[in-house]
Design a protein around this motif. Sequence first.
Motif, PDB file in Angstrom:
ATOM      1  N   TYR A   1      -1.714  10.973 -17.829  1.00 33.35           N
ATOM      2  CA  TYR A   1      -0.529  11.613 -17.269  1.00 33.35           C
ATOM      3  C   TYR A   1      -0.144  12.890 -18.027  1.00 33.35           C
ATOM      4  N   SER A   2      -1.086  13.502 -18.680  1.00 35.56           N
ATOM      5  CA  SER A   2      -0.751  14.647 -19.532  1.00 35.56           C
ATOM      6  C   SER A   2      -0.073  15.771 -18.751  1.00 35.56           C
ATOM      7  N   ALA A   3      -0.522  16.036 -17.542  1.00 35.00           N
ATOM      8  CA  ALA A   3       0.085  17.112 -16.755  1.00 35.00           C
ATOM      9  C   ALA A   3       1.544  16.796 -16.444  1.00 35.00           C
ATOM     10  N   GLU A   4       1.813  15.564 -16.026  1.00 32.74           N
ATOM     11  CA  GLU A   4       3.178  15.160 -15.679  1.00 32.74           C
ATOM     12  C   GLU A   4       4.102  15.142 -16.902  1.00 32.74           C
ATOM     13  N   LEU A   5       3.534  14.856 -18.068  1.00 35.75           N
ATOM     14  CA  LEU A   5       4.337  14.751 -19.284  1.00 35.75           C
ATOM     15  C   LEU A   5       4.538  16.089 -19.983  1.00 35.75           C
ATOM     16  N   LEU A   6       3.670  17.038 -19.711  1.00 32.21           N
ATOM     17  CA  LEU A   6       3.719  18.303 -20.435  1.00 32.21           C
ATOM     18  C   LEU A   6       4.167  19.484 -19.581  1.00 32.21           C
ATOM     19  N   GLU A   7       3.659  19.592 -18.381  1.00 28.73           N
ATOM     20  CA  GLU A   7       3.893  20.776 -17.559  1.00 28.73           C
ATOM     21  C   GLU A   7       5.361  21.024 -17.210  1.00 28.73           C
ATOM     22  N   PRO A   8       6.165  19.986 -16.922  1.00 25.71           N
ATOM     23  CA  PRO A   8       7.550  20.264 -16.498  1.00 25.71           C
ATOM     24  C   PRO A   8       8.457  20.791 -17.602  1.00 25.71           C
ATOM     25  N   TYR A   9       8.036  20.692 -18.838  1.00 19.58           N
ATOM     26  CA  TYR A   9       8.923  21.010 -19.951  1.00 19.58           C
ATOM     27  C   TYR A   9       8.419  22.250 -20.699  1.00 19.58           C
ATOM     28  N   SER A  10       9.339  22.886 -21.363  1.00 21.72           N
ATOM     29  CA  SER A  10       8.983  24.005 -22.242  1.00 21.72           C
ATOM     30  C   SER A  10       9.575  23.706 -23.613  1.00 21.72           C
ATOM     31  N   PRO A  11       9.017  22.711 -24.302  1.00 24.25           N
ATOM     32  CA  PRO A  11       9.616  22.265 -25.568  1.00 24.25           C
ATOM     33  C   PRO A  11       9.350  23.232 -26.705  1.00 24.25           C
ATOM     34  N   MET A  12      10.195  23.135 -27.704  1.00 35.45           N
ATOM     35  CA  MET A  12       9.958  23.901 -28.928  1.00 35.45           C
ATOM     36  C   MET A  12       9.107  23.097 -29.912  1.00 35.45           C
ATOM     37  N   GLN A  13       8.984  21.775 -29.657  1.00 35.32           N
ATOM     38  CA  GLN A  13       8.243  20.894 -30.552  1.00 35.32           C
ATOM     39  C   GLN A  13       7.927  19.604 -29.806  1.00 35.32           C
ATOM     40  N   ILE A  14       6.796  18.983 -30.138  1.00 35.53           N
ATOM     41  CA  ILE A  14       6.414  17.699 -29.546  1.00 35.53           C
ATOM     42  C   ILE A  14       6.145  16.701 -30.655  1.00 35.53           C
ATOM     43  N   LEU A  15       6.740  15.510 -30.534  1.00 34.32           N
ATOM     44  CA  LEU A  15       6.482  14.401 -31.454  1.00 34.32           C
ATOM     45  C   LEU A  15       5.828  13.265 -30.684  1.00 34.32           C
ATOM     46  N   ILE A  16       4.817  12.668 -31.283  1.00 35.47           N
ATOM     47  CA  ILE A  16       4.035  11.624 -30.618  1.00 35.47           C
ATOM     48  C   ILE A  16       4.089  10.340 -31.425  1.00 35.47           C
ATOM     49  N   TYR A  17       4.416   9.239 -30.755  1.00 32.01           N
ATOM     50  CA  TYR A  17       4.195   7.920 -31.346  1.00 32.01           C
ATOM     51  C   TYR A  17       3.395   7.103 -30.343  1.00 32.01           C
ATOM     52  N   CYS A  18       2.124   6.913 -30.625  1.00 35.62           N
ATOM     53  CA  CYS A  18       1.258   6.156 -29.718  1.00 35.62           C
ATOM     54  C   CYS A  18      -0.024   5.792 -30.465  1.00 35.62           C
ATOM     55  N   GLY A  19      -0.674   4.735 -30.011  1.00 30.55           N
ATOM     56  CA  GLY A  19      -1.925   4.284 -30.629  1.00 30.55           C
ATOM     57  C   GLY A  19      -1.920   2.806 -30.926  1.00 30.55           C
ATOM     58  N   GLU A  20      -0.733   2.279 -31.164  1.00 29.55           N
ATOM     59  CA  GLU A  20      -0.606   0.849 -31.474  1.00 29.55           C
ATOM     60  C   GLU A  20      -1.093  -0.019 -30.317  1.00 29.55           C
ATOM     61  N   ASN A  21      -0.713   0.368 -29.088  1.00 29.34           N
ATOM     62  CA  ASN A  21      -1.085  -0.432 -27.923  1.00 29.34           C
ATOM     63  C   ASN A  21      -2.561  -0.315 -27.569  1.00 29.34           C
ATOM     64  N   ASP A  22      -3.190   0.774 -28.001  1.00 26.48           N
ATOM     65  CA  ASP A  22      -4.622   0.907 -27.741  1.00 26.48           C
ATOM     66  C   ASP A  22      -5.379  -0.282 -28.336  1.00 26.48           C
ATOM     67  N   PHE A  23      -5.032  -0.626 -29.573  1.00 25.29           N
ATOM     68  CA  PHE A  23      -5.680  -1.751 -30.242  1.00 25.29           C
ATOM     69  C   PHE A  23      -5.204  -3.089 -29.688  1.00 25.29           C
ATOM     70  N   ALA A  24      -3.929  -3.163 -29.310  1.00 28.09           N
ATOM     71  CA  ALA A  24      -3.413  -4.413 -28.762  1.00 28.09           C
ATOM     72  C   ALA A  24      -4.100  -4.762 -27.446  1.00 28.09           C
ATOM     73  N   GLU A  25      -4.478  -3.745 -26.682  1.00 34.25           N
ATOM     74  CA  GLU A  25      -5.181  -3.967 -25.417  1.00 34.25           C
ATOM     75  C   GLU A  25      -6.632  -4.385 -25.641  1.00 34.25           C
ATOM     76  N   ASN A  26      -7.208  -3.924 -26.728  1.00 34.68           N
ATOM     77  CA  ASN A  26      -8.621  -4.200 -27.000  1.00 34.68           C
ATOM     78  C   ASN A  26      -8.812  -4.272 -28.517  1.00 34.68           C
ATOM     79  N   GLU A  27      -8.760  -5.477 -29.065  1.00 34.17           N
ATOM     80  CA  GLU A  27      -8.789  -5.655 -30.513  1.00 34.17           C
ATOM     81  C   GLU A  27     -10.123  -5.251 -31.143  1.00 34.17           C
ATOM     82  N   SER A  28     -11.177  -5.147 -30.320  1.00 31.45           N
ATOM     83  CA  SER A  28     -12.480  -4.743 -30.859  1.00 31.45           C
ATOM     84  C   SER A  28     -12.641  -3.227 -30.921  1.00 31.45           C
ATOM     85  N   LEU A  29     -11.621  -2.513 -30.459  1.00 34.90           N
ATOM     86  CA  LEU A  29     -11.667  -1.057 -30.473  1.00 34.90           C
ATOM     87  C   LEU A  29     -11.754  -0.548 -31.906  1.00 34.90           C
TER      88      LEU A  29
END
Length: 218
Positions: free
Chosen positions: A85-113
């Motif tokens: 969803y990068s286009a939907e999450l990025l294109e509508p806004y003109s932010p001065m800064q972006i902070l990301i918290y993500c990655g925890e669920n990647d492993f929770a979905e697939n523990e062998s990752l």
Amino acid sequence: MKKILLLFFTVFWLQSITAQNKPAFWQEIENFKELDKVNPTPKNAILLLGSSSFTMWKDVQAYFPEKTIVNRGFGGSSLNDLNFYSAELLEPYSPMQILIYCGENDFAENESLQPREVFNRFKDLYAEIRKYYPEIPVDYISIKLSPSRESLWPQFITTNALIKRFMKRKKNADYIDITHGMKDEMGTIRTDLFLEDMLHMKPNGYKIWAKEMRPYLK
């Protein structure tokens, strides 16, 4: 009458099939679009992207009253979802800064990752952000060591290290470590900062996040 009923059930059936075929988190993204229509977001805000740790931070603006925060976290999301969803999450806004918290669920979905795979997902997201916003600051908040996911901590720690090294080498990019602040004097993760699920945080947990994040906010 039979034709009307047939038409009704045909329309209902098509709507059901369409709903079933929609990708994960489609409704959450649609909700963001509706929210933007009702309450257009200002330009030059700080944009939060990520999973439920952002979603549940409902009063994040109160922690940074001098800043303008736009929270676009959606619970359960992985880095793959942010990329999808990068286009939907990025294109509508003109932010001065972006902070990301993500990655925890990647492993929770697939523990062998493997950490390298999640790191590559992050690199894809970072590259996508730079297509839209080549110069603005981008900051990654370290994956927290949630007690309910202790078995995944080694993957979390390794992924954090990979992303930290990557961000330190990039211009206008930073890595924000919140894991250290969530430990006690003995170096143990403070369970009192978490809700009963030992995954999501209480206000005291967010106070620590805010303290660690504040020096990096533009």
